[in-house]
Design a protein around this motif. Structure first.
Motif, mmCIF file in Angstrom:
data_model
loop_
_atom_site.group_PDB
_atom_site.id
_atom_site.type_symbol
_atom_site.label_atom_id
_atom_site.label_comp_id
_atom_site.label_asym_id
_atom_site.label_seq_id
_atom_site.Cartn_x
_atom_site.Cartn_y
_atom_site.Cartn_z
ATOM 1 N N ARG A 109 -3.914 -4.606 -10.492
ATOM 2 C CA ARG A 109 -4.071 -3.177 -10.195
ATOM 3 C C ARG A 109 -5.262 -2.603 -10.941
ATOM 4 N NH1 ARG A 109 0.040 -0.864 -12.544
ATOM 5 N NH2 ARG A 109 1.037 -2.691 -13.481
ATOM 6 N N VAL A 145 -5.769 -5.787 -6.041
ATOM 7 C CA VAL A 145 -6.538 -7.011 -5.844
ATOM 8 C C VAL A 145 -5.551 -8.173 -5.750
ATOM 9 C CG1 VAL A 145 -8.391 -8.480 -6.682
ATOM 10 C CG2 VAL A 145 -8.424 -6.020 -7.188
ATOM 11 N N HIS A 197 -9.228 -7.346 -1.616
ATOM 12 C CA HIS A 197 -9.187 -6.002 -2.189
ATOM 13 C C HIS A 197 -8.550 -5.026 -1.209
ATOM 14 C CE1 HIS A 197 -11.915 -6.861 -5.681
ATOM 15 N NE2 HIS A 197 -12.181 -7.902 -4.898
ATOM 16 N N VAL A 198 -7.571 -4.254 -1.696
ATOM 17 C CA VAL A 198 -6.859 -3.276 -0.862
ATOM 18 C C VAL A 198 -7.091 -1.888 -1.445
ATOM 19 C CG1 VAL A 198 -4.644 -2.583 0.096
ATOM 20 C CG2 VAL A 198 -5.083 -5.008 -0.372
ATOM 21 N N PRO A 199 -7.894 -1.044 -0.788
ATOM 22 C CA PRO A 199 -8.124 0.321 -1.296
ATOM 23 C C PRO A 199 -6.825 1.130 -1.260
ATOM 24 C CG PRO A 199 -9.734 -0.300 0.380
ATOM 25 C CD PRO A 199 -8.659 -1.326 0.435
ATOM 26 N N ILE A 200 -6.589 1.938 -2.300
ATOM 27 C CA ILE A 200 -5.375 2.740 -2.386
ATOM 28 C C ILE A 200 -5.756 4.199 -2.658
ATOM 29 C CG2 ILE A 200 -3.221 3.173 -3.627
ATOM 30 C CD1 ILE A 200 -3.140 0.600 -2.017
ATOM 31 N N ASP A 201 -5.366 5.082 -1.746
ATOM 32 C CA ASP A 201 -5.519 6.520 -1.951
ATOM 33 C C ASP A 201 -4.154 7.078 -2.349
ATOM 34 O OD1 ASP A 201 -8.242 6.660 -1.263
ATOM 35 O OD2 ASP A 201 -7.739 6.619 0.876
ATOM 36 N N SER A 214 -7.722 2.852 -8.045
ATOM 37 C CA SER A 214 -7.732 3.098 -6.594
ATOM 38 C C SER A 214 -7.720 1.831 -5.741
ATOM 39 C CB SER A 214 -8.947 3.959 -6.209
ATOM 40 O OG SER A 214 -8.942 5.175 -6.934
ATOM 41 N N GLU A 215 -7.238 0.710 -6.286
ATOM 42 C CA GLU A 215 -7.145 -0.492 -5.458
ATOM 43 C C GLU A 215 -6.163 -1.509 -6.030
ATOM 44 O OE1 GLU A 215 -10.643 -2.855 -5.019
ATOM 45 O OE2 GLU A 215 -10.840 -3.272 -7.172
ATOM 46 N N SER A 231 0.831 -1.212 0.000
ATOM 47 C CA SER A 231 0.000 0.000 0.000
ATOM 48 C C SER A 231 0.862 1.257 0.000
ATOM 49 C CB SER A 231 -0.919 0.008 1.222
ATOM 50 O OG SER A 231 -1.796 -1.093 1.205
#
Length: 375
Positions: A136, A142, A196-200, A139-140, A20
């Motif tokens: 990719r 996987v 799922h990993v949310p990415i800001d 915004s996430e 992340s």
């Protein structure tokens, strides 16, 4: 087996945290909403987080070894639910493949693909394998695992030929071979169980980096591989009229030399003069024993010998042939090693890493590794 995302969460989530963090810095390289994570970074983070053995430098079928499991690590953009991604290159045997088509080509591709997986299994004592995927999206990230099966030669079907390449299936997966670059792709599909990993993505990563380096005394890494200092690459062949060949009566075929009765284990790895000229002092002095660790962790008693220190040999001599000729190249006693055999398996060099003057490591290296190293 639990997924690596599940294993990571149970162990304080270092892997996901590091992924992340790198993904949030995507603004350094791209303005896209899809996080940009370099594939080598994913491999390094995986090995660091799970204490896995990094195999990426050897460029074999697997990128890492976790316990006795071979791991293929892939990262790619996947806006939809599936994507075809490269799983193998066959440049060294492209001439042979160019003469084939249809099912004959599919069978030969499957044969070469499977043999390279078997080579990695033998080299690193791998008993099972899987792919770990970092897909990719906007915004996430996987994360998921899928099979790393060999191609089923007995079930090749749905063959479709086009000007660009050949597509086929084996009852488990869909593959496509592209003629122009001699590359084999496989279709990967995101499963329902994916993590799922949310990415800001950070809006101004430059200010963050400036603050980090100004306020911290960061140490440089002294352990990185440096050409000729702590590693060299040795060829398993010679060059004659700009063509590679394997000496039939010396080197790894020394057992085949005349003059006296010889043992089938009588072999050595040739050290070119260029290595000694460019990197003097890398190897111990002639006839001084040192430990040479093969990828499975076994240590072979080894020395540099012969005139001009041109040979790397083990004691007993048979130890080197048992590992390199019998286990790696799968040669029978009395069978000559050829350049065709090495091309077929995708390896014609070895890399020697130096810990100190008494401890070294050896691993197989892909086609043309020596040329890239020495030039």
């Amino acid at each position: 087996m639990k997924t690596f995302a599940e294993l990571d969460i149970e162990n304080n989530g270092q892997y996901i945290k590091l992924l992340s963090a790198v993904a949030k810095l995507s603004g350094l390289f791209s303005e896209n909403a899809i996080p940009l994570v370099y594939y080598r970074a994913v491999e390094n983070i995986f090995c660091k987080s799970f204490k896995a053995q990094d195999l990426s430098r050897s460029d074999t079928a697997f990128d890492a070894r976790y316990k006795s499991i071979g791991i293929g690590i892939k990262t790619f953009t996947c806006p939809r639910n599936s994507k075809k991604e490269k799983v193998a290159e066959f440049n060294s045997v492209s001439k042979e493949l160019n003469d084939l088509n249809g099912k004959g080509l599919a069978l030969k591709l499957a044969e070469y693909r499977n043999e390279r997986i078997d080579l990695a299994n033998r080299t690193y004592d791998i008993t099972s394998s899987l792919y770990h995927i970092v897909a990719r999206r906007d915004s996430e990230l996987v994360l998921f695992e899928t099979d790393y099966d060999k191609i089923d030669l007995n079930n090749i079907n749905s063959i479709v030929e086009s000007d660009a390449g050949l597509q086929f299936e084996d009852g488990k997966n869909l593959y496509k071979y592209y003629y122009s670059k001699s590359t084999l792709f496989r279709k990967f599909t995101i499963p329902e169980r994916a993590h799922h990993v949310p990415i800001d993505i950070i809006e101004d990563p430059y200010s963050l980096l400036l603050e980090l380096f100004e306020n911290n005394d960061l140490k440089s890494d002294k352990s990185k591989l440096k050409k000729g200092i702590n590693y060299v690459v040795l060829p398993l062949y010679g060059i004659k009229r700009r063509q590679k060949f394997v000496f039939e009566k010396s080197g790894l075929n020394q057992w085949n030399a005349g003059g006296r009765k010889r043992n089938f284990g009588e072999v050595y790895i040739r050290i070119p003069k260029e290595i000694h000229n460019q990197f003097p002092g890398f190897f111990p002095e002639r006839d001084k024993l040192f430990d040479l660790e093969i990828p499975t962790g076994e240590k072979l008693k080894t020395k540099i010998c012969q005139d001009d220190s041109k040979a790397l040999m083990t004691n007993p001599n048979k130890a080197l042939s048992d590992w390199l000729l019998r286990k790696i190249f799968q040669l029978e006693e009395g069978e000559i090693l050829t350049i065709d055999k090495m091309n077929k398996l995708g390896s014609d060099s070895v890399t020697i890493e130096k810990t100190d003057n008494s401890n070294y490591k050896i691993d197989i290296s892909p086609i043309d590794s020596y040329e890239k190293f020495i030039n």
